[in-house]
Design an enzyme around this catalytic site. Sequence first.
Site, PDB file in Angstrom:
ATOM      1  N   CYS A   1       0.814  -1.217   0.000  1.00  0.00           N
ATOM      2  CA  CYS A   1       0.000   0.000   0.000  1.00  0.00           C
ATOM      3  C   CYS A   1       0.849   1.269   0.000  1.00  0.00           C
ATOM      4  CB  CYS A   1      -0.999  -0.002   1.155  1.00  0.00           C
ATOM      5  SG  CYS A   1      -0.293   0.161   2.803  1.00  0.00           S
TER       6      CYS A   1
ATOM      7  N   HIS B   1      -2.724   1.499   6.649  1.00  0.00           N
ATOM      8  CA  HIS B   1      -3.044   1.413   5.223  1.00  0.00           C
ATOM      9  C   HIS B   1      -3.162   2.809   4.636  1.00  0.00           C
ATOM     10  CE1 HIS B   1      -4.153  -0.925   1.747  1.00  0.00           C
ATOM     11  NE2 HIS B   1      -5.192  -0.155   1.537  1.00  0.00           N
TER      12      HIS B   1
ATOM     13  N   HIS C   1      -5.899   1.977  -4.354  1.00  0.00           N
ATOM     14  CA  HIS C   1      -4.901   1.517  -3.382  1.00  0.00           C
ATOM     15  C   HIS C   1      -4.463   0.104  -3.730  1.00  0.00           C
ATOM     16  CE1 HIS C   1      -7.946  -0.806  -0.684  1.00  0.00           C
ATOM     17  NE2 HIS C   1      -8.573  -0.448  -1.777  1.00  0.00           N
TER      18      HIS C   1
END
Length: 130
Positions: free
Chosen positions: A35, A87, A99
């Site tokens: 990520c 994240h 993402h």
Amino acid sequence: NNVASKGTEVAELAQKYLGYKYVVGGKNPESGFDCSGFTRYIFLQFDHSLGSTAAGQNNVGVEVSREDLKAGDLILFYDEGKTKIGHTGIYVSDGNFVHSANPERGVVIDNINSNSYYNTRFISARRIIK
């Protein structure tokens, strides 16, 4: 205005990598992305250097509220247990963000409003491109 167009460029570039694979520690299109590797790579194309972890990316740019999100904003989420930043992704529009999600899904678009996992884990957003 200039802000919108630059942010839109960031969001558009990010979407070019939809379908790329998720790799732990991955930092480029050749290897795949995790990520924070994904967001770091995208912003590097615009001469902005981000930290190498999601938590390390929480100190760049200026904070913006969830109501004020614009294309190209960096968004940060809690980890599974909601104890720390775990994240990160790039806002596109209408609640959608791109993402590198996980090994099963790779780089995808999700919606922070309709996806309960991300909806309840949203922490903050940072505007990096001014």
